[in-house]
Motif scaffolding. Structure first.
Motif, PDB file in Angstrom:
ATOM      1  N   PHE A  73      10.542 -41.813  22.469  1.00 39.58           N
ATOM      2  CA  PHE A  73      10.106 -40.511  22.954  1.00 39.58           C
ATOM      3  C   PHE A  73       9.838 -40.615  24.449  1.00 39.58           C
ATOM      4  CE2 PHE A  73       6.214 -42.785  22.202  1.00 39.58           C
ATOM      5  CZ  PHE A  73       5.301 -42.309  23.130  1.00 39.58           C
ATOM      6  N   GLU A 109      21.789 -36.574  12.625  1.00 40.04           N
ATOM      7  CA  GLU A 109      20.365 -36.648  12.954  1.00 40.04           C
ATOM      8  C   GLU A 109      20.143 -37.435  14.238  1.00 40.04           C
ATOM      9  OE1 GLU A 109      17.848 -35.069  11.686  1.00 40.04           O
ATOM     10  OE2 GLU A 109      19.144 -34.078  10.217  1.00 40.04           O
ATOM     11  N   LEU A 110      20.861 -38.551  14.395  1.00 40.17           N
ATOM     12  CA  LEU A 110      20.724 -39.348  15.616  1.00 40.17           C
ATOM     13  C   LEU A 110      21.194 -38.561  16.829  1.00 40.17           C
ATOM     14  CD1 LEU A 110      20.187 -42.010  17.114  1.00 40.17           C
ATOM     15  CD2 LEU A 110      22.503 -42.722  16.501  1.00 40.17           C
ATOM     16  N   LYS A 159      21.495 -35.257  17.163  1.00 41.28           N
ATOM     17  CA  LYS A 159      20.620 -34.106  17.394  1.00 41.28           C
ATOM     18  C   LYS A 159      19.334 -34.542  18.081  1.00 41.28           C
ATOM     19  CE  LYS A 159      18.194 -32.402  14.021  1.00 41.28           C
ATOM     20  NZ  LYS A 159      17.741 -31.704  12.788  1.00 41.28           N
ATOM     21  N   TYR A 160      18.735 -35.637  17.608  1.00 45.35           N
ATOM     22  CA  TYR A 160      17.484 -36.100  18.211  1.00 45.35           C
ATOM     23  C   TYR A 160      17.704 -36.528  19.657  1.00 45.35           C
ATOM     24  CZ  TYR A 160      13.048 -38.466  18.934  1.00 45.35           C
ATOM     25  OH  TYR A 160      11.826 -38.837  19.442  1.00 45.35           O
ATOM     26  N   THR A 161      18.855 -37.141  19.929  1.00 44.61           N
ATOM     27  CA  THR A 161      19.155 -37.563  21.295  1.00 44.61           C
ATOM     28  C   THR A 161      19.248 -36.368  22.228  1.00 44.61           C
ATOM     29  OG1 THR A 161      20.351 -39.512  20.505  1.00 44.61           O
ATOM     30  CG2 THR A 161      20.805 -38.796  22.755  1.00 44.61           C
ATOM     31  N   ASP A 173      17.980 -33.464  21.808  1.00 45.42           N
ATOM     32  CA  ASP A 173      16.661 -32.813  21.865  1.00 45.42           C
ATOM     33  C   ASP A 173      15.677 -33.638  22.690  1.00 45.42           C
ATOM     34  OD1 ASP A 173      14.214 -31.601  21.454  1.00 45.42           O
ATOM     35  OD2 ASP A 173      14.124 -32.051  19.317  1.00 45.42           O
ATOM     36  N   ALA A 174      15.388 -34.838  22.241  1.00 42.41           N
ATOM     37  CA  ALA A 174      14.296 -35.629  22.819  1.00 42.41           C
ATOM     38  C   ALA A 174      14.591 -36.121  24.222  1.00 42.41           C
ATOM     39  CB  ALA A 174      13.980 -36.817  21.913  1.00 42.41           C
ATOM     40  N   ARG A 185       9.521 -46.800  22.537  1.00 40.07           N
ATOM     41  CA  ARG A 185       9.285 -46.669  21.102  1.00 40.07           C
ATOM     42  C   ARG A 185       8.214 -47.656  20.653  1.00 40.07           C
ATOM     43  NH1 ARG A 185      13.541 -47.552  15.994  1.00 40.07           N
ATOM     44  NH2 ARG A 185      11.899 -47.959  14.447  1.00 40.07           N
ATOM     45  N   LYS A 188      10.573 -43.515  16.578  1.00 42.41           N
ATOM     46  CA  LYS A 188      11.684 -43.058  17.409  1.00 42.41           C
ATOM     47  C   LYS A 188      11.250 -43.140  18.868  1.00 42.41           C
ATOM     48  CE  LYS A 188      13.595 -39.635  14.154  1.00 42.41           C
ATOM     49  NZ  LYS A 188      13.910 -38.196  13.966  1.00 42.41           N
ATOM     50  N   HIS A 225       9.580 -32.400  26.086  1.00 42.12           N
ATOM     51  CA  HIS A 225      11.026 -32.200  26.089  1.00 42.12           C
ATOM     52  C   HIS A 225      11.301 -30.719  26.290  1.00 42.12           C
ATOM     53  CE1 HIS A 225      11.045 -30.618  21.861  1.00 42.12           C
ATOM     54  NE2 HIS A 225       9.951 -31.348  21.820  1.00 42.12           N
ATOM     55  N   TRP A 263      13.438 -26.872  21.862  1.00 40.69           N
ATOM     56  CA  TRP A 263      14.548 -27.011  20.924  1.00 40.69           C
ATOM     57  C   TRP A 263      14.358 -26.007  19.798  1.00 40.69           C
ATOM     58  CZ3 TRP A 263      19.078 -29.690  20.547  1.00 40.69           C
ATOM     59  CH2 TRP A 263      19.677 -29.769  19.295  1.00 40.69           C
TER      60      TRP A 263
END
Length: 694
Positions: free
Chosen positions: A448, A550-551, A553-555, A557-558, A506, A446, A528, A531
């Motif tokens: 980061f 999931e995509l 949420k990760y966006t 967050d990260a 990535r 992913k 980050h 979270w």
């Protein structure tokens, strides 16, 4: 100081009223505790709010004694119901698990802490260390660090703080206005506050280390230790700290290409110049180390220092999902090979033979390899590559081709390209045996935001590694690097090279020269905004919806650092519209509202230039109110929000904005007209009050 405690609750559907109690406790001055648990450390009650009626159960104003600066406290809440009519029942909850807060330093006037810097005022990277011994009989109840540094806004990491070699924090990020009670005074030196007592070693040497990035270097820190015997010990940055010019190790230099706000300089690390072990206890400072230059806080410093409303950034390790060897530029002439740009590709046929033709040549992102065969990628393939290679090589025994966009042109920007070529020889001598792999591509799984960590157990002095870190991968080629391409140099033996700046990527390509170490690993560190996974969740019987969650949420967050931004790969600058998109998204799935509030407080103070973005400022105040039930942000910036509606530029005779005036207050973009207001009609005749600015 005044503290506010925001207690989120849901109104009951029954006829009961809600009330709560709030208690604050502080560390004991005479109780010795052997446990590190907060419940064993904080014993004495400071304040109890008593019962508060339901319509007053949020924003309870603290009414106890003045809290001690640089001191941790814990607070708990309990809720209950009581009937509205005689005989109605009620219930009372237990107190909640204790939450920890730290009362920050309200005034730095007279503080013993100084800003420290290097004697070399042109250096970008500075290393500062302080070593002291904590008595063996000392029981540390709390260790509160307050730290800040000067930093360019897009770069975040003005400092990195290490305790006994462990990275614990980076910052300080952007400034803000306090906002509470409508305080709109912007302060540019945010102070991060964190606890480090669990990292200290009683009866042994301890080291505080600060790695800074700014020209000139400038950092300030204060550590307050509360001991079980009632004593308080304070360690501050001053002339007793040792300093080292980190530029000789990190070798900052310009990017070869790219367009990110983060790549105005890169780290071309030379491991042989590292003061190995400088963050650890027992380090013997040698050549290059000197007492830090200590400067007392100026009046301007004191006015701009403030405890940042946000918690410290999260910093953690990140591992690669995969790393695999790929084709690498040959060290000696070959009949078929490939090399990345900014390198050379040697082609040849061996003794007594000559090159008679070029059977394949592509500069761009060709796919395949010599064994399976190369193929052109029409998306990125420079015209005329075969002709250029033929002119350089046909009729010769050996030739060397410079792999450079100056030679072939640039068929696709912001992509690391390579040259793949194969030649036909007039002889029959066999090709040389393949060399051990020295090129690799790693995938972190992913994207980061952080930096790379390269560890080698058997490095060789003079070995170089060319690194490209990007957001896409085409075959074996890392693309969309935004300029994150640099070279590091190894030293003999075991070593670890760690990037200071954060970037976004990535995929990573590594090219060692002349050969790769037989024992190396690649990992990274990421950062980050904190979270809290327990704040929201989603699951369904649809794999597609689950993947979208999931995509997303990760966006959220990260991609969140200390503020929302236009893009951390590009501008790294907050825009008002980002408050609508990113802040709204985060507020929907996280209880924390300080990230959005801090971001709003910065961007209202530092507005962007487009008219239509500025007009969104008042929405930020509304968004903050809806999230907090407080009007503090709007009160703090009421005048700015009103002005940025552009109501002052409204022509009452047409109901349209007068474009001849609208950019007078925009000194940085006087000649520009925002694309989104072109549809507004400009008056043919200027009014008396109209001005023309050139």
């Amino acid at each position: 100081d005044i503290l506010f405690f925001l207690i989120h609750h849901f109104p009951s559907v029954y006829s009961f009223s809600l009330f709560f109690f709030l208690m604050i406790r502080r560390p004991p001055r005479s109780t010795l505790s052997s446990s590190s648990a907060a419940s064993d450390v904080y014993k004495r009650q400071v304040w109890d709010s008593g019962t508060v009626a339901s319509n007053e159960s949020i924003h309870a104003r603290y009414q106890g004694p003045v809290l001690n600066a640089s001191t941790p406290y814990q607070w708990s809440v309990r809720t209950g119901t009581q009937g509205r009519s005689a005989g109605s029942g009620g219930c009372l909850s237990d107190f909640s698990a204790a939450a920890i807060l730290v009362a920050g330093t309200d005034s730095w006037d007279g503080s013993p802490a100084n800003f420290i810097s290097l004697k070399n005022t042109s250096a970008i990277f500075g290393y500062f260390r302080k070593e002291w011994t904590l008595p063996g009989n000392a029981t540390v109840l709390s260790g509160i660090v307050e730290v800040t540094a000067r930093v360019d806004d897009p770069l975040l990491s003005g400092y990195k703080l290490f305790v006994n070699g462990q990275l614990v924090d980076l910052g300080p990020g952007r400034g803000e206005a306090a906002v509470w009670d409508g305080d709109g005074k912007f302060k540019a030196l945010p102070v991060m506050t964190l606890q480090i007592q669990h990292l200290l070693q009683p009866g042994a040497p301890n080291v505080l280390a600060l790695q800074t990035m700014h020209s000139p270097t400038s950092v300030m820190m204060q550590l307050t230790l509360h001991l079980a015997d009632g004593e308080t010990e304070t360690i501050v940055t001053d002339h007793t700290w040792s300093s080292f010019n980190g530029d000789v190790h990190r070798c900052p230099g310009p990017a070869t290409h790219g367009g990110s706000a983060g790549t105005n300089f890169l780290e071309y690390i030379d491991a042989s110049a590292e003061p190995v072990g400088w963050k650890e206890p027992g380090f013997a400072a040698g050549a290059g180390w000197a007492p830090a230059v200590s400067t007392s806080l100026s009046t301007d410093d004191q006015e701009n220092l403030h405890s940042k409303m946000e918690p410290p950034m999260s910093v953690s390790e990140v591992s690669v999902v995969s790393i695999a060897p790929v084709s690498s530029p040959p060290a000696s002439p070959v009949r078929c090979g490939a090399a990345p740009e900014n390198h050379q590709l040697p082609l040849g046929c061996g003794a007594g033979n000559k090159i008679v033709s070029v059977t394949f040549a592509s500069f761009g992102t060709p796919t395949g390899d010599c064994e399976s065969g190369f193929a052109h990628n029409p998306i990125c393939d420079a015209n005329g590559t075969s002709v250029i290679v033929a002119e350089a090589c046909v009729g010769r025994q050996n030739c060397t081709v410079n792999v450079d966009r100056a030679v072939f042109g640039d068929p696709c920007i912001n992509v690391v390209k390579r040259l793949a070529a194969a030649v036909k020889c007039d002889g029959t001598s066999p090709p040389p045996p393949p060399a051990p792999p020295r090129a690799f591509v790693a995938d972190f799984g992913k994207e980061f935001m952080g930096g790379l960590v390269l560890a080698a157990g058997d490095g060789k002095l003079g070995t170089t590694v060319d690194i490209a870190c990007g957001e896409s991968l085409a075959g074996e080629t890392v693309g969309d690097t935004w300029g994150w391409e640099f070279t590091w140099k190894l030293r003999d033996g075991a070593q670890m090279l760690v990037q200071h700046k954060y970037m976004e990527c990535r995929w990573v390509s590594l090219l060692f020269s002349p050969a790769a170490p037989t024992n190396f690993t690649l990992s990274g560190w990421k950062t980050h905004y904190p979270w809290h996974a327990q704040d929201s969740d989603f699951s369904s019987d649809s794999p597609v919806l689950n993947a979208v969650w999931e995509l997303s949420k990760y966006t959220v967050d990260a991609a969140s650092l200390d503020t929302y931004t236009d893009s951390n790969t590009r501008e790294r600058r907050p825009y008002e519209a980002d408050g609508i998109i990113a802040a709204t998204a985060r507020l929907l799935v996280q209880r924390d509202f300080l990230w959005a509030r801090h971001s709003h407080a910065w961007v209202i103070q530092n507005p962007t230039w487009p008219v239509e973005w500025k007009q969104l400022s008042s929405y930020l105040g509304w968004q903050d109110y809806m999230a907090t039930a407080q009007a503090d942000l709007s009160v703090a910036f009421m005048q700015q929000m009103y002005n940025r509606t552009m109501i002052g530029y409204l022509d009452p005779s047409t109901g349209l904005l007068d474009l001849s005036l609208i950019h007078i207050s925009e000194p940085t973009r006087l000649l520009s007209i925002s694309y989104a207001v072109f549809c507004l009609k400009k008056k043919k005749n200027k009014t008396k009050n109209s001005k023309t600015t050139k």
